[in-house]
Design a protein around this motif. Sequence first.
Motif, short mmCIF file in Angstrom:
data_model
loop_
_atom_site.label_atom_id
_atom_site.label_comp_id
_atom_site.label_asym_id
_atom_site.label_seq_id
_atom_site.Cartn_x
_atom_site.Cartn_y
_atom_site.Cartn_z
N THR A 116 -1.25 1.04 5.53
CA THR A 116 -2.57 1.15 6.28
C THR A 116 -2.81 2.48 6.65
N GLU A 161 -7.53 0.21 2.38
CA GLU A 161 -8.31 -0.80 2.15
C GLU A 161 -9.09 -0.97 0.94
N THR A 162 -10.21 0.29 1.06
CA THR A 162 -11.08 0.13 -0.11
C THR A 162 -10.37 0.70 -1.29
N CYS A 164 -7.67 -0.31 -2.44
CA CYS A 164 -6.87 -1.58 -2.81
C CYS A 164 -8.30 -2.42 -3.46
N VAL A 172 -1.83 -3.37 0.03
CA VAL A 172 -1.89 -2.54 1.51
C VAL A 172 -0.91 -3.32 2.39
#
Length: 250
Positions: A116, A161-162, A164, A172
Amino acid sequence: GAIATVTLNRPEAMNALSSALRAQLAEAMVALDADDTVRVVILTGAGERAFTAGLDLKELGADTGNLGAANATSPRENPVKAIETCRKPVIGAINGVAITGGFEVALACDVLIASTNARFADTHGRVGIMPGWGLSQKLSRLIGIYRARELSFTGNFLDAETACAWGLVSRVVAPADLLPTAKRLAEDMASIDPTMLRSYKSLINDGFGVAFDDAMALEAGRSSAANRKVEAGDVEARRRAVMERGREQG
């Protein structure tokens, strides 16, 4: 065992790729490629701040004489080439920022797992150095040309996250889970016959680098040549092993 972990270990400099570290990384990857006891490689950075911040700009600010050497075509001199030509799967465990040349190092891996804390940025335009390790061509093929242009033309950061969601990384996880997750994935890969694993990696990567029709022809040719050598008894034994593994995972 069958899994080797390579750590970029300059946390005080955000694991920046000095000329010395580039040489050491290339040397390590070439050695692991030649080591028959190793089936899978995990590449990560020391600490939680950075996977690698890319080329050491402080070093280059004092002397740009070795900048051209960073684009050497030999895997023994170019760490990205060494990662790309490694015949074993290379899992990038992205623990922090992967910036510019560091982004290119990440893209040389076969699979990316992100903490993260991971963030990606292409700041080539902002530092005035053209990419030479493949970013300008790979990124658009991985996430689409419009998204790639946005990142490269702004130098903005892309969060894990983006990344991914855009298909850049496979998953993640929390920082504490990054290496355990990468190792579990590596163990799964290492349980496959190493000759098959090398051949399959080569087929996927070689096909990705050519036009689709040529890639399909490449698969047909290699499949025909390889599958003629398959023995029925081996297929049956492996079929049972796959079924048993499926029941264990189900």
